[in-house]
Design a protein around this motif. Structure first.
Motif, PDB file in Angstrom:
ATOM      1  N   PRO A  93       0.821  -1.105   0.053  1.00 28.70           N
ATOM      2  CA  PRO A  93      -0.130  -0.004   0.101  1.00 28.70           C
ATOM      3  C   PRO A  93       0.922   1.272   0.071  1.00 28.70           C
ATOM      4  CG  PRO A  93       0.200  -1.014   2.377  1.00 28.70           C
ATOM      5  CD  PRO A  93       0.958  -1.873   1.304  1.00 28.70           C
ATOM      6  N   THR A  94       0.407   2.242   0.181  1.00 32.82           N
ATOM      7  CA  THR A  94       1.009   3.877   0.175  1.00 32.82           C
ATOM      8  C   THR A  94       2.255   3.697   1.065  1.00 32.82           C
ATOM      9  OG1 THR A  94      -1.069   4.937  -0.355  1.00 32.82           O
ATOM     10  CG2 THR A  94       0.648   6.139   0.321  1.00 32.82           C
ATOM     11  N   THR A  95       2.200   3.095   2.302  1.00 31.27           N
ATOM     12  CA  THR A  95       3.262   2.984   3.118  1.00 31.27           C
ATOM     13  C   THR A  95       3.562   1.680   3.305  1.00 31.27           C
ATOM     14  OG1 THR A  95       2.402   4.900   4.354  1.00 31.27           O
ATOM     15  CG2 THR A  95       3.973   3.390   5.384  1.00 31.27           C
ATOM     16  N   CYS A  96       4.806   1.281   2.948  1.00 27.34           N
ATOM     17  CA  CYS A  96       5.325  -0.292   3.056  1.00 27.34           C
ATOM     18  C   CYS A  96       6.870  -0.236   3.664  1.00 27.34           C
ATOM     19  CB  CYS A  96       5.530  -0.548   1.551  1.00 27.34           C
ATOM     20  SG  CYS A  96       5.476  -2.316   1.374  1.00 27.34           S
ATOM     21  N   ASP A  97       6.676  -1.149   4.744  1.00 27.90           N
ATOM     22  CA  ASP A  97       8.029  -1.064   5.575  1.00 27.90           C
ATOM     23  C   ASP A  97       8.557  -2.502   5.218  1.00 27.90           C
ATOM     24  OD1 ASP A  97       6.062  -3.280   6.496  1.00 27.90           O
ATOM     25  OD2 ASP A  97       6.116  -2.371   8.690  1.00 27.90           O
ATOM     26  N   GLN A  98       8.188  -3.107   4.094  1.00 30.46           N
ATOM     27  CA  GLN A  98       9.081  -4.349   3.748  1.00 30.46           C
ATOM     28  C   GLN A  98       8.836  -4.779   1.986  1.00 30.46           C
ATOM     29  OE1 GLN A  98       7.230  -8.013   5.407  1.00 30.46           O
ATOM     30  NE2 GLN A  98       5.406  -7.410   4.556  1.00 30.46           N
ATOM     31  N   ILE A  99       9.850  -5.547   1.432  1.00 30.36           N
ATOM     32  CA  ILE A  99       9.607  -5.580   0.030  1.00 30.36           C
ATOM     33  C   ILE A  99       8.769  -6.720  -0.123  1.00 30.36           C
ATOM     34  CG2 ILE A  99      10.642  -6.209  -2.008  1.00 30.36           C
ATOM     35  CD1 ILE A  99      11.747  -3.546  -0.993  1.00 30.36           C
ATOM     36  N   PRO A 100       7.638  -6.354  -0.851  1.00 32.86           N
ATOM     37  CA  PRO A 100       6.402  -7.653  -0.984  1.00 32.86           C
ATOM     38  C   PRO A 100       6.928  -8.736  -1.721  1.00 32.86           C
ATOM     39  CG  PRO A 100       5.755  -5.284  -1.834  1.00 32.86           C
ATOM     40  CD  PRO A 100       7.108  -5.131  -1.837  1.00 32.86           C
ATOM     41  N   ASN A 101       6.558  -9.756  -1.620  1.00 29.66           N
ATOM     42  CA  ASN A 101       7.224 -11.245  -2.100  1.00 29.66           C
ATOM     43  C   ASN A 101       7.127 -10.968  -3.579  1.00 29.66           C
ATOM     44  OD1 ASN A 101       7.596 -12.042   0.433  1.00 29.66           O
ATOM     45  ND2 ASN A 101       5.633 -13.145   0.704  1.00 29.66           N
ATOM     46  N   THR A 102       6.014 -10.478  -4.208  1.00 30.17           N
ATOM     47  CA  THR A 102       5.713 -10.597  -5.664  1.00 30.17           C
ATOM     48  C   THR A 102       6.483  -9.237  -6.337  1.00 30.17           C
ATOM     49  OG1 THR A 102       3.715  -9.043  -5.202  1.00 30.17           O
ATOM     50  CG2 THR A 102       3.278 -11.468  -5.373  1.00 30.17           C
ATOM     51  N   ALA A 103       7.312  -8.514  -5.947  1.00 34.44           N
ATOM     52  CA  ALA A 103       8.099  -7.496  -6.388  1.00 34.44           C
ATOM     53  C   ALA A 103       9.333  -8.202  -7.274  1.00 34.44           C
ATOM     54  CB  ALA A 103       8.646  -6.667  -5.369  1.00 34.44           C
ATOM     55  N   TRP A 104       9.811  -9.449  -6.688  1.00 43.11           N
ATOM     56  CA  TRP A 104      10.830 -10.079  -7.396  1.00 43.11           C
ATOM     57  C   TRP A 104      10.743 -10.604  -8.643  1.00 43.11           C
ATOM     58  CZ3 TRP A 104      15.258  -9.134  -4.581  1.00 43.11           C
ATOM     59  CH2 TRP A 104      15.095  -8.618  -3.156  1.00 43.11           C
ATOM     60  N   ILE A 105      11.925 -10.545  -9.290  1.00 40.84           N
ATOM     61  CA  ILE A 105      11.802 -11.181 -10.692  1.00 40.84           C
ATOM     62  C   ILE A 105      11.531 -12.650 -10.544  1.00 40.84           C
ATOM     63  CG2 ILE A 105      14.170 -11.287 -10.807  1.00 40.84           C
ATOM     64  CD1 ILE A 105      14.349 -11.052 -13.766  1.00 40.84           C
ATOM     65  N   PRO A 106      10.962 -13.393 -11.172  1.00 39.35           N
ATOM     66  CA  PRO A 106      10.727 -14.893 -11.171  1.00 39.35           C
ATOM     67  C   PRO A 106      12.108 -15.629 -11.302  1.00 39.35           C
ATOM     68  CG  PRO A 106       9.071 -13.896 -12.691  1.00 39.35           C
ATOM     69  CD  PRO A 106       9.895 -12.868 -12.250  1.00 39.35           C
ATOM     70  N   GLN A 107      12.385 -16.285 -10.611  1.00 39.05           N
ATOM     71  CA  GLN A 107      13.649 -17.304 -10.773  1.00 39.05           C
ATOM     72  C   GLN A 107      13.911 -17.802 -12.109  1.00 39.05           C
ATOM     73  OE1 GLN A 107      11.009 -18.542  -8.736  1.00 39.05           O
ATOM     74  NE2 GLN A 107      11.424 -20.418  -8.572  1.00 39.05           N
ATOM     75  N   HIS A 108      12.767 -18.250 -12.936  1.00 39.66           N
ATOM     76  CA  HIS A 108      12.870 -18.792 -14.215  1.00 39.66           C
ATOM     77  C   HIS A 108      13.166 -17.642 -15.234  1.00 39.66           C
ATOM     78  CE1 HIS A 108      11.932 -22.560 -12.392  1.00 39.66           C
ATOM     79  NE2 HIS A 108      10.454 -22.016 -12.226  1.00 39.66           N
ATOM     80  N   ALA A 109      12.935 -16.405 -15.016  1.00 44.65           N
ATOM     81  CA  ALA A 109      13.308 -15.476 -15.863  1.00 44.65           C
ATOM     82  C   ALA A 109      14.837 -14.934 -15.517  1.00 44.65           C
ATOM     83  CB  ALA A 109      12.314 -14.239 -15.945  1.00 44.65           C
TER      84      ALA A 109
END
Length: 224
Positions: free
Chosen positions: A32-48
């Motif tokens: 959301p607007t204020t975020c205190d961690q990196i979301p899990n879905t922000a990472w590049i997929p390992q297969h890419a």
């Protein structure tokens, strides 16, 4: 009876009020607007990630180590290029996390990193763009401080960069500044000594796009 009923309604209403104001926990998959961690879905997929067919990279979200507040969220090529530390570096107060996968010399190593600036995205986007621009400048100057290493920028766009550094250490690095979400994402692979596995023939765009796409899902409303 009326007094008892009124007391029960009052207590019940207070309980409802308490329930209403308890904040919900942030979804670890999105930000959301204020975020205190990196979301899990922000990472590049390992297969890419390049060379996944050889090394079987782990899911990056599960291997990420938080760096927020440590002052160590520097890009991998800065270490190789002996880039000087910057005073009042905006990365020092970004939300940050890093993944590092190590192998023996002659094999490819991996560093992936995401930095996000909280709050107003106009200000955060400016910080992301500024850090990106400074990083590209440091990469261009790599050989001045590390004469044995020779950088070559293969993609040079306003907010996206890919480069190869040749020398005793061979390095491929990708950097994206996603100003709409106040975020920078980095992917770097390198080999100390002649690599025993050849680098695959692939377009920079495929990696840069794979780095960018997850940020649209992770950072709410940051993409059209």
């Amino acid at each position: 009876m009326r007094v008892i009923l009124a007391t029960m309604l009052l207590v019940g209403g207070f309980a409802v009020a308490l329930i209403a104001v308890i904040p919900a926990q942030a979804d670890p998959e999105t930000c959301p607007t204020t975020c205190d961690q990196i979301p899990n879905t922000a990472w590049i997929p390992q297969h890419a990630v390049p060379l996944d067919a050889v090394y079987g990279w782990p899911p990056l979200a599960g291997a990420a180590v938080p760096l927020t507040g440590t002052g160590t969220a520097r890009f991998r090529f800065e270490e190789l290029c002996d880039s000087p530390a910057l005073p009042r570096d905006p990365r020092d107060y970004a939300v940050a996390a890093r993944v590092t996968v190590t192998h023996p010399d002659g094999q490819w190593q991996l560093q992936a990193q995401i930095l996000h600036w909280r709050g107003d995205t106009a200000r955060g986007g400016q910080l992301a763009a500024s850090v990106f621009s400074t990083a590209v400048g440091a990469l261009r100057a790599c050989q001045q401080r590390a004469p044995a290493e020779s950088p070559s920028i293969t993609t040079d766009e306003t907010n996206r960069m890919a480069a190869v550094i040749s020398g005793p250490v061979v390095m491929h690095t990708y950097l994206v500044a996603h100003v709409a979400s106040s975020t920078i994402t980095e992917l770097t692979l390198w080999s100390s000594g002649p690599p025993q596995v050849s680098w695959p023939a692939m377009a920079d765009d495929s990696v840069l796009n794979a780095l960018t796409a997850p940020l649209c899902d992770a950072y709410i409303a940051s993409c059209p």
